[in-house]
Scaffold this motif. Structure first.
Motif, PDB file in Angstrom:
ATOM      1  N   ARG A   1       0.863  -1.183   0.000  1.00 12.09           N
ATOM      2  CA  ARG A   1       0.000   0.000   0.000  1.00 12.09           C
ATOM      3  C   ARG A   1       0.902   1.236   0.000  1.00 12.09           C
ATOM      4  NH1 ARG A   1      -1.481  -5.122   1.772  1.00 12.09           N
ATOM      5  NH2 ARG A   1      -3.746  -5.339   1.830  1.00 12.09           N
ATOM      6  N   LEU A   2       0.992   1.898  -1.153  1.00 11.05           N
ATOM      7  CA  LEU A   2       1.905   3.030  -1.335  1.00 11.05           C
ATOM      8  C   LEU A   2       3.286   2.693  -0.785  1.00 11.05           C
ATOM      9  CD1 LEU A   2      -0.387   6.097  -0.493  1.00 11.05           C
ATOM     10  CD2 LEU A   2       0.229   5.203  -2.747  1.00 11.05           C
ATOM     11  N   GLU A   3       3.721   1.489  -1.073  1.00 12.55           N
ATOM     12  CA  GLU A   3       4.996   0.994  -0.549  1.00 12.55           C
ATOM     13  C   GLU A   3       6.127   1.324  -1.522  1.00 12.55           C
ATOM     14  OE1 GLU A   3       7.141  -3.191   0.869  1.00 12.55           O
ATOM     15  OE2 GLU A   3       5.284  -3.228  -0.300  1.00 12.55           O
ATOM     16  N   VAL A   4       7.063   2.133  -1.083  1.00 20.51           N
ATOM     17  CA  VAL A   4       8.243   2.422  -1.896  1.00 20.51           C
ATOM     18  C   VAL A   4       9.247   1.303  -1.653  1.00 20.51           C
ATOM     19  CG1 VAL A   4      10.136   4.026  -2.313  1.00 20.51           C
ATOM     20  CG2 VAL A   4       7.834   4.906  -1.854  1.00 20.51           C
ATOM     21  N   VAL A   5       9.471   0.480  -2.674  1.00 20.47           N
ATOM     22  CA  VAL A   5      10.358  -0.679  -2.517  1.00 20.47           C
ATOM     23  C   VAL A   5      11.770  -0.377  -2.992  1.00 20.47           C
ATOM     24  CG1 VAL A   5       8.466  -2.334  -2.659  1.00 20.47           C
ATOM     25  CG2 VAL A   5       9.639  -1.634  -4.759  1.00 20.47           C
ATOM     26  N   SER A   6      11.944   0.739  -3.692  1.00 21.23           N
ATOM     27  CA  SER A   6      13.278   1.153  -4.139  1.00 21.23           C
ATOM     28  C   SER A   6      13.258   2.668  -4.334  1.00 21.23           C
ATOM     29  CB  SER A   6      13.652   0.462  -5.455  1.00 21.23           C
ATOM     30  OG  SER A   6      14.834   1.024  -6.026  1.00 21.23           O
TER      31      SER A   6
END
Length: 432
Positions: A295-300
């Motif tokens: 959920r609106l996760e910035v993975v990089s």
């Protein structure tokens, strides 16, 4: 259901996933018989039950985090999982192990009553409630699978119910109007047990209020009995029934998470007599440290890659607002796959005007919408469109062709996000 002598973790999961062929069967008779065979483990601990169209997972995980920071042993049951089945059942923030899955599978198989075969969700719900009993949790935070009234989790008698919000979803099962869907979700309300809600629409709230009145359950509504006032940045002040908590911050991204946090704080207020270890400090710590993947996760950061399930119309609307507020100046490559029971045309019209280019993909489940249907709408909204059915390949292509200042966004389905996360775990992105 077959139970071989030496099943592996993988075999257990394959047999459980095979139960999906029975589809969705709403009703409580089967799960009640299953739990009776397990000794009714759900009656050994206190529960909080959460329903709603969006925000269930964010609210459930935040509330579990607050309870853990307060010193309680906490079980958390959510769905769907993103990468591994184990994610659905957590104790004190840790996924259950593969060995736990094998043991729980065998226990539930032995407890199966006669009659119809359980659905996948009934089986996994029995596993979760049994595990929480075995692990002697103080509190279990339980998210419904679909609706509420006839959802397998509705065998609970919780200390508190939460209905996050209501919008049109799963119409073939829950009804074709907001009041009809609200009626299903309000089915989790229990006699004389308080209910906290963020339902905004008058027609839907009227149903929640009427259901609560019939059950002598007090109702606490966001904007009435409690409210939040946003401050600079992500800070807010909570104005509750008996408490004011200033300078609160949620660790979850998105302006709408302030509304979800308000529901969590209202629940904490109401739980103070039953969970006296909750304090302003543990609330603040739980909210700030909680994370909820997909959920609106910035993975990089470099390259900039974000995952957001955006799996229904309201979630797509929230994502569109976030993109407009924070990424208006960036080129955006969207990797999108949607399930076939979603209003995909409306979802695409919200999201695609912000896309520079689009890669259409499909999750590996039978409910995935054919890419060609998305393409027919997408080509009227985005000039650069291509189809790459495999989610991992689609993500890799998006990353390979991204510019240094662009955003790669994976969205449209939690199943697509799950496959994208799995692909990144197998082949991590190299910092740009």
């Amino acid at each position: 259901m077959p139970m071989p002598r030496r099943e592996t973790h993988t075999e257990c999961l394959e047999r459980m996933f095979s139960l999906r062929r029975f589809g969705i069967k709403l009703g409580l008779a089967t799960i009640r018989r299953m739990l009776a065979g397990l000794g009714n483990p759900h009656q050994r601990y206190s529960c909080i039950h959460i329903a709603g169209t969006n925000g269930k997972g964010s609210v459930a995980s935040s509330l579990a985090a607050v309870l853990m920071c307060s010193g309680y042993r906490v079980g958390l049951y959510t769905s769907p999982h993103l990468v591994r089945f184990n994610e659905r059942i957590k104790v004190d923030g840790e996924d259950i192990s593969d060995a736990d899955i094998v043991r729980l599978y065998r226990r539930v198989c032995r407890a199966l009553p006669g009659g119809r075969e359980p659905t996948f969700f009934e089986f996994t719900t029995a596993m979760a409630l049994d595990e929480f009993g075995r692990r002697k949790v103080d509190w279990a935070v339980i998210e419904t699978g679909m609706g509420g009234r006839l959802d397998a989790t509705n065998v609970l008698t919780p200390e508190l119910s939460i209905i996050t919000n209501v919008s049109l979803e799963h119409r073939e099962y829950l009804g074709h109007s907001l009041p009809a869907i609200a009626f299903e979700k309000a089915g989790i309300i229990k006699r004389r047990r308080p209910v906290v809600t963020g339902v905004r629409q008058a027609s839907a709230f009227a149903v929640v209020e009427q259901t609560a009145r019939k059950k002598s359950a007090p109702v606490y509504r966001l904007g009435s009995q409690f409210r939040v006032r946003r401050q600079s940045g992500s800070r807010f002040t909570y104005h509750g029934m008996d408490h004011v908590w200033p300078d609160m911050v949620t660790g979850l991204q998105g302006d709408y998470q302030t509304q979800n946090a308000a529901l969590v704080l209202a629940a904490c207020e109401l739980l103070l007599t039953r969970a006296p270890l909750i304090s302003p400090q543990s609330i603040r710590e739980g909210l700030l440290t909680n994370r909820w993947p997909g959920r609106l996760e910035v993975v990089s950061e470099k390259p900039l890659i974000m995952f957001d399930g955006a799996h229904n119309l309201e979630a797509a609307r929230q994502l569109a607002r976030h993109l407009s507020a924070h990424f208006r100046e960036r080129e955006i490559t969207m990797v999108i796959g949607i399930l076939d029971d979603k209003p995909y045309r409306s979802m695409l019209r919200l999201l695609l005007p912000m896309a520079t280019r689009l890669i259409i993909t499909q999750a590996k489940i039978n409910r995935a919408l054919p890419a060609e249907k998305i393409e027919a709408v997408a080509r009227t909204l985005v000039a650069d469109v291509r189809i790459i059915p495999d989610v991992g390949n689609a993500l890799r292509r998006a990353i390979e062709t991204a510019t240094p200042d662009s955003l790669t966004l994976v969205a449209g389905s939690l199943y697509v996000v799950g496959e994208a996360k799995a692909a990144l775990e197998e082949s991590p992105v190299q910092p740009g």
